[in-house]
Write a protein that holds these residues in place. Sequence first.
Motif, short mmCIF file in Angstrom:
data_model
loop_
_atom_site.label_atom_id
_atom_site.label_comp_id
_atom_site.label_asym_id
_atom_site.label_seq_id
_atom_site.Cartn_x
_atom_site.Cartn_y
_atom_site.Cartn_z
N LEU A 36 1.00 -1.27 -0.48
CA LEU A 36 -0.11 -0.25 -0.17
C LEU A 36 1.48 1.03 0.43
CD1 LEU A 36 -3.16 1.31 0.09
CD2 LEU A 36 -2.80 0.91 2.77
N ASP A 37 2.13 1.79 0.56
CA ASP A 37 3.01 2.61 1.25
C ASP A 37 3.28 2.87 -0.15
OD1 ASP A 37 2.62 2.78 2.93
OD2 ASP A 37 4.17 1.80 4.15
N TYR A 96 -3.09 -1.73 -6.48
CA TYR A 96 -2.99 -1.87 -5.58
C TYR A 96 -3.20 -3.40 -5.77
CZ TYR A 96 -3.07 -2.80 -0.32
OH TYR A 96 -2.99 -3.17 0.89
N GLU A 108 2.20 2.23 -3.30
CA GLU A 108 1.63 2.23 -4.71
C GLU A 108 0.39 3.42 -4.17
OE1 GLU A 108 -0.84 1.41 -7.82
OE2 GLU A 108 0.60 0.29 -7.09
N CYS A 109 1.01 4.04 -2.35
CA CYS A 109 0.43 5.78 -2.27
C CYS A 109 1.88 6.44 -3.40
CB CYS A 109 0.91 5.83 -0.82
SG CYS A 109 -1.02 4.87 -0.68
N ALA A 110 3.16 5.59 -3.73
CA ALA A 110 4.13 6.63 -3.61
C ALA A 110 4.35 6.92 -5.01
CB ALA A 110 5.14 5.96 -3.01
N GLY A 160 -0.95 6.33 -8.67
CA GLY A 160 -1.77 5.50 -7.76
C GLY A 160 -2.54 4.85 -8.11
N SER A 161 -3.54 3.54 -8.08
CA SER A 161 -4.57 3.02 -8.30
C SER A 161 -5.35 1.74 -6.99
CB SER A 161 -5.12 3.05 -9.55
OG SER A 161 -5.12 1.80 -10.36
N ASP A 162 -6.48 1.71 -6.96
CA ASP A 162 -6.56 0.31 -6.33
C ASP A 162 -6.53 -0.73 -6.86
OD1 ASP A 162 -8.31 2.77 -4.23
OD2 ASP A 162 -10.15 2.14 -5.30
#
Length: 85
Positions: free
Chosen positions: A37-38, A51, A40-42, A46-48
């Motif tokens: 998650l970290d 992830y 993908e947030c960076a 980034g998307s659901d």
Amino acid sequence: QEEWKREGVHCAHISFPDNAGQIELLDNSKGGVLALLDEECAVPKGSDEGYVSKMHTAFASNELYCKPRRGKGAALHGGKPGVVT
């Protein structure tokens, strides 16, 4: 439970299952659920979906992870037989 005995509290013995596998799946700093998650947030944009795709790839062989038969999500379960829906 030992403290309860010392204090005179009577109750049935409670056994707690080992959840080390679940903790490792969630909190492994080199590829657990939270690390992915970290990551993908960076990522820019980034998307659901990105992830969840990463989780499907990373945990495909993990018995505690289950890719749903339909839909686009993911499921973590306690290692008990059966499928989480």
